[in-house]
Design a protein around this motif. Sequence first.
Motif, PDB file in Angstrom:
ATOM      1  N   GLY A  43      -3.267 -18.719  -8.192  1.00 18.48           N
ATOM      2  CA  GLY A  43      -2.649 -17.876  -8.223  1.00 18.48           C
ATOM      3  C   GLY A  43      -2.922 -16.056  -8.558  1.00 18.48           C
ATOM      4  O   GLY A  43      -3.409 -15.501  -7.598  1.00 18.48           O
ATOM      5  N   ARG A  44      -3.966 -15.856  -9.649  1.00 21.49           N
ATOM      6  CA  ARG A  44      -4.208 -15.445  -9.993  1.00 21.49           C
ATOM      7  C   ARG A  44      -5.168 -14.954  -8.417  1.00 21.49           C
ATOM      8  O   ARG A  44      -5.340 -13.800  -8.210  1.00 21.49           O
ATOM      9  CB  ARG A  44      -4.904 -14.935 -11.095  1.00 21.49           C
ATOM     10  CG  ARG A  44      -4.204 -15.096 -12.332  1.00 21.49           C
ATOM     11  CD  ARG A  44      -4.513 -15.278 -13.750  1.00 21.49           C
ATOM     12  NE  ARG A  44      -4.210 -14.593 -14.507  1.00 21.49           N
ATOM     13  CZ  ARG A  44      -4.618 -14.389 -15.719  1.00 21.49           C
ATOM     14  NH1 ARG A  44      -5.840 -14.223 -16.292  1.00 21.49           N
ATOM     15  NH2 ARG A  44      -4.425 -14.463 -16.971  1.00 21.49           N
ATOM     16  N   ALA A  45      -6.364 -15.998  -8.176  1.00 24.70           N
ATOM     17  CA  ALA A  45      -7.017 -15.289  -7.026  1.00 24.70           C
ATOM     18  C   ALA A  45      -6.748 -14.498  -6.473  1.00 24.70           C
ATOM     19  O   ALA A  45      -7.007 -15.218  -4.923  1.00 24.70           O
ATOM     20  CB  ALA A  45      -7.594 -16.441  -7.857  1.00 24.70           C
ATOM     21  N   SER A  46      -5.323 -15.541  -5.477  1.00 22.72           N
ATOM     22  CA  SER A  46      -4.771 -15.701  -4.316  1.00 22.72           C
ATOM     23  C   SER A  46      -4.270 -14.784  -4.074  1.00 22.72           C
ATOM     24  O   SER A  46      -3.394 -14.510  -2.947  1.00 22.72           O
ATOM     25  CB  SER A  46      -4.485 -16.547  -3.686  1.00 22.72           C
ATOM     26  OG  SER A  46      -3.412 -17.122  -4.550  1.00 22.72           O
ATOM     27  N   VAL A  47      -3.912 -13.624  -5.168  1.00 16.89           N
ATOM     28  CA  VAL A  47      -2.637 -12.667  -4.526  1.00 16.89           C
ATOM     29  C   VAL A  47      -3.841 -11.643  -3.611  1.00 16.89           C
ATOM     30  O   VAL A  47      -4.059 -11.262  -4.100  1.00 16.89           O
ATOM     31  CB  VAL A  47      -2.533 -11.542  -5.730  1.00 16.89           C
ATOM     32  CG1 VAL A  47      -1.747 -10.755  -5.667  1.00 16.89           C
ATOM     33  CG2 VAL A  47      -1.960 -12.621  -7.161  1.00 16.89           C
ATOM     34  N   PRO A  48      -3.199 -11.138  -2.964  1.00 16.44           N
ATOM     35  CA  PRO A  48      -3.617 -10.789  -1.078  1.00 16.44           C
ATOM     36  C   PRO A  48      -3.368  -9.549  -1.612  1.00 16.44           C
ATOM     37  O   PRO A  48      -3.209  -8.448  -3.105  1.00 16.44           O
ATOM     38  CB  PRO A  48      -2.424 -10.701  -0.114  1.00 16.44           C
ATOM     39  CG  PRO A  48      -1.106 -11.634  -0.506  1.00 16.44           C
ATOM     40  CD  PRO A  48      -1.176 -11.895  -2.188  1.00 16.44           C
ATOM     41  N   ASP A  49      -4.868  -9.130  -1.103  1.00 19.31           N
ATOM     42  CA  ASP A  49      -5.644  -7.529  -1.454  1.00 19.31           C
ATOM     43  C   ASP A  49      -4.864  -6.039  -1.744  1.00 19.31           C
ATOM     44  O   ASP A  49      -4.324  -5.857  -2.109  1.00 19.31           O
ATOM     45  CB  ASP A  49      -7.148  -7.435  -0.706  1.00 19.31           C
ATOM     46  CG  ASP A  49      -7.941  -7.957  -1.841  1.00 19.31           C
ATOM     47  OD1 ASP A  49      -8.632  -9.018  -0.648  1.00 19.31           O
ATOM     48  OD2 ASP A  49      -7.829  -8.676  -2.774  1.00 19.31           O
ATOM     49  N   ALA A  50      -3.981  -5.782  -0.163  1.00 18.54           N
ATOM     50  CA  ALA A  50      -3.099  -5.501  -0.216  1.00 18.54           C
ATOM     51  C   ALA A  50      -1.486  -5.187  -1.628  1.00 18.54           C
ATOM     52  O   ALA A  50      -1.798  -3.854  -1.961  1.00 18.54           O
ATOM     53  CB  ALA A  50      -2.430  -5.281   1.398  1.00 18.54           C
ATOM     54  N   ILE A  51      -1.985  -5.970  -1.876  1.00 24.62           N
ATOM     55  CA  ILE A  51      -1.023  -6.030  -2.803  1.00 24.62           C
ATOM     56  C   ILE A  51      -0.857  -5.869  -4.435  1.00 24.62           C
ATOM     57  O   ILE A  51      -0.433  -5.018  -4.869  1.00 24.62           O
ATOM     58  CB  ILE A  51       0.294  -7.581  -2.768  1.00 24.62           C
ATOM     59  CG1 ILE A  51       0.905  -7.755  -2.186  1.00 24.62           C
ATOM     60  CG2 ILE A  51       1.141  -7.516  -3.844  1.00 24.62           C
ATOM     61  CD1 ILE A  51       1.584  -9.569  -1.859  1.00 24.62           C
ATOM     62  N   LYS A  52      -2.047  -6.147  -4.264  1.00 19.21           N
ATOM     63  CA  LYS A  52      -3.395  -5.745  -5.799  1.00 19.21           C
ATOM     64  C   LYS A  52      -3.136  -4.406  -5.821  1.00 19.21           C
ATOM     65  O   LYS A  52      -3.067  -3.891  -7.001  1.00 19.21           O
ATOM     66  CB  LYS A  52      -4.249  -6.674  -5.462  1.00 19.21           C
ATOM     67  CG  LYS A  52      -4.910  -6.510  -6.839  1.00 19.21           C
ATOM     68  CD  LYS A  52      -5.810  -7.607  -7.438  1.00 19.21           C
ATOM     69  CE  LYS A  52      -7.192  -7.375  -8.288  1.00 19.21           C
ATOM     70  NZ  LYS A  52      -7.918  -8.216  -8.629  1.00 19.21           N
ATOM     71  N   GLU A  53      -3.769  -4.169  -4.776  1.00 19.02           N
ATOM     72  CA  GLU A  53      -3.536  -2.861  -5.023  1.00 19.02           C
ATOM     73  C   GLU A  53      -2.669  -1.710  -4.755  1.00 19.02           C
ATOM     74  O   GLU A  53      -3.030  -0.903  -5.481  1.00 19.02           O
ATOM     75  CB  GLU A  53      -3.625  -1.930  -3.097  1.00 19.02           C
ATOM     76  CG  GLU A  53      -5.869  -2.806  -2.396  1.00 19.02           C
ATOM     77  CD  GLU A  53      -6.869  -2.003  -3.880  1.00 19.02           C
ATOM     78  OE1 GLU A  53      -7.561  -3.663  -4.117  1.00 19.02           O
ATOM     79  OE2 GLU A  53      -6.871  -0.672  -4.141  1.00 19.02           O
ATOM     80  N   GLU A  54      -1.932  -1.794  -4.145  1.00 17.19           N
ATOM     81  CA  GLU A  54      -0.558  -1.253  -4.434  1.00 17.19           C
ATOM     82  C   GLU A  54       0.216  -1.540  -5.921  1.00 17.19           C
ATOM     83  O   GLU A  54       0.337  -0.196  -6.180  1.00 17.19           O
ATOM     84  CB  GLU A  54       0.973  -1.333  -3.587  1.00 17.19           C
ATOM     85  CG  GLU A  54       2.115  -0.439  -3.569  1.00 17.19           C
ATOM     86  CD  GLU A  54       2.766  -1.759  -2.642  1.00 17.19           C
ATOM     87  OE1 GLU A  54       2.250  -2.789  -1.618  1.00 17.19           O
ATOM     88  OE2 GLU A  54       4.260  -1.313  -2.437  1.00 17.19           O
ATOM     89  N   LEU A  55       0.449  -2.547  -6.800  1.00 19.28           N
ATOM     90  CA  LEU A  55       0.649  -2.559  -8.041  1.00 19.28           C
ATOM     91  C   LEU A  55      -0.563  -1.406  -8.675  1.00 19.28           C
ATOM     92  O   LEU A  55       0.469  -0.877  -9.868  1.00 19.28           O
ATOM     93  CB  LEU A  55       0.573  -3.688  -8.342  1.00 19.28           C
ATOM     94  CG  LEU A  55       1.958  -4.683  -8.714  1.00 19.28           C
ATOM     95  CD1 LEU A  55       2.878  -3.852  -9.250  1.00 19.28           C
ATOM     96  CD2 LEU A  55       1.866  -5.151  -6.717  1.00 19.28           C
ATOM     97  N   LEU A  56      -1.587  -1.871  -8.299  1.00 17.62           N
ATOM     98  CA  LEU A  56      -2.635  -0.965  -9.481  1.00 17.62           C
ATOM     99  C   LEU A  56      -2.253  -0.016  -9.163  1.00 17.62           C
ATOM    100  O   LEU A  56      -2.872   0.867  -9.859  1.00 17.62           O
ATOM    101  CB  LEU A  56      -4.150  -1.638  -9.089  1.00 17.62           C
ATOM    102  CG  LEU A  56      -4.112  -3.149  -9.193  1.00 17.62           C
ATOM    103  CD1 LEU A  56      -5.626  -3.502  -9.189  1.00 17.62           C
ATOM    104  CD2 LEU A  56      -3.931  -3.326 -11.109  1.00 17.62           C
ATOM    105  N   ASP A  57      -2.493   1.122  -8.062  1.00 21.84           N
ATOM    106  CA  ASP A  57      -1.980   2.287  -7.557  1.00 21.84           C
ATOM    107  C   ASP A  57      -1.107   3.073  -8.674  1.00 21.84           C
ATOM    108  O   ASP A  57      -1.041   3.407  -9.747  1.00 21.84           O
ATOM    109  CB  ASP A  57      -1.756   2.298  -6.405  1.00 21.84           C
ATOM    110  CG  ASP A  57      -2.443   3.420  -5.689  1.00 21.84           C
ATOM    111  OD1 ASP A  57      -1.645   3.897  -4.811  1.00 21.84           O
ATOM    112  OD2 ASP A  57      -3.893   3.643  -5.822  1.00 21.84           O
TER     113      ASP A  57
END
Lengths: 161, 118
Positions: free
Chosen positions: B93-107
């Motif tokens: 689960g942790r590994a398969s989060v799409p990068d775009a979503i990860k970026e958005e959240l981290l932002d």
Amino acid sequence: MSNAEDNKSSHDQLSSQVFLDLVDSVIADVASECHRVARLGLDRDLEVVEEELRLSVEARAKVADPSNNLETNTKYVVDIFGQSHPPVATEVFNCMNCGRQIVAGRFAPHLERCMGKGRKARAKATRSTTASQNRNSRRNTSDNNQLASGPPGFEENVRKA
Amino acid sequence: MARSVKHSANRPPTPDEDVRDSPERDELTLGEIINIKLVESGEKENLMELVRDRLVESGWKDEMRIACREHVKKKGRKDVTVDELIRVITPKGRASVPDAIKEELLDRIHNFIRSAAL
């Protein structure tokens, strides 16, 4: 400038931590939901798969078991749902032509007699004195029952069978 | 009067394990402070909703559900526990989060931290 860098990297770390925390929450939700579905048997596909597995295991055991009477087995075939069918269908119902109670396995021969033999099945319109007279004269039986109206003489048909 | 920790929540212990009872102690770590601020401002809730929506949209949740079903099929549905399922799907689960979503959240999280003036 190392201060700013330190700040940034610790910020990054913090952000990651928060992010992972969020993702873990969602994962826990999904797991909980799936666990519930599994335990309550709500997933029909899963049930079907389980049932098939169980039946295939049973079938394999039956085949492998030498003590099974093979003759019995060929007569009473077990289908994929685990039901066995007797060679002659046993359900009883009412004939829609004459209204008698007929065993399903004997329905076809009954219909032959009930509706007139095979291709010579009479249409309703020809149910008249003339028609039954003609039939009577063609068949040389001792019986001269001539039904003027109503359903074709099934009694004479039965006797001929 | 310790708040009972549910044993079924088999998560890596969050830093505020022993602080949950008395937040007014001075030894709060930065992570804990951030968490408290997130919750108090309501931003945590917003982020949760955002993450959920995004992950559902992208099909990530469906992939996870499939992974769970696979595991249930293997183990037999009567024996599975929630802990087990979490343990099984978390790495994927942790590994398969799409990068775009990860970026958005981290932002967003970054912005929050910065604006919290720490």
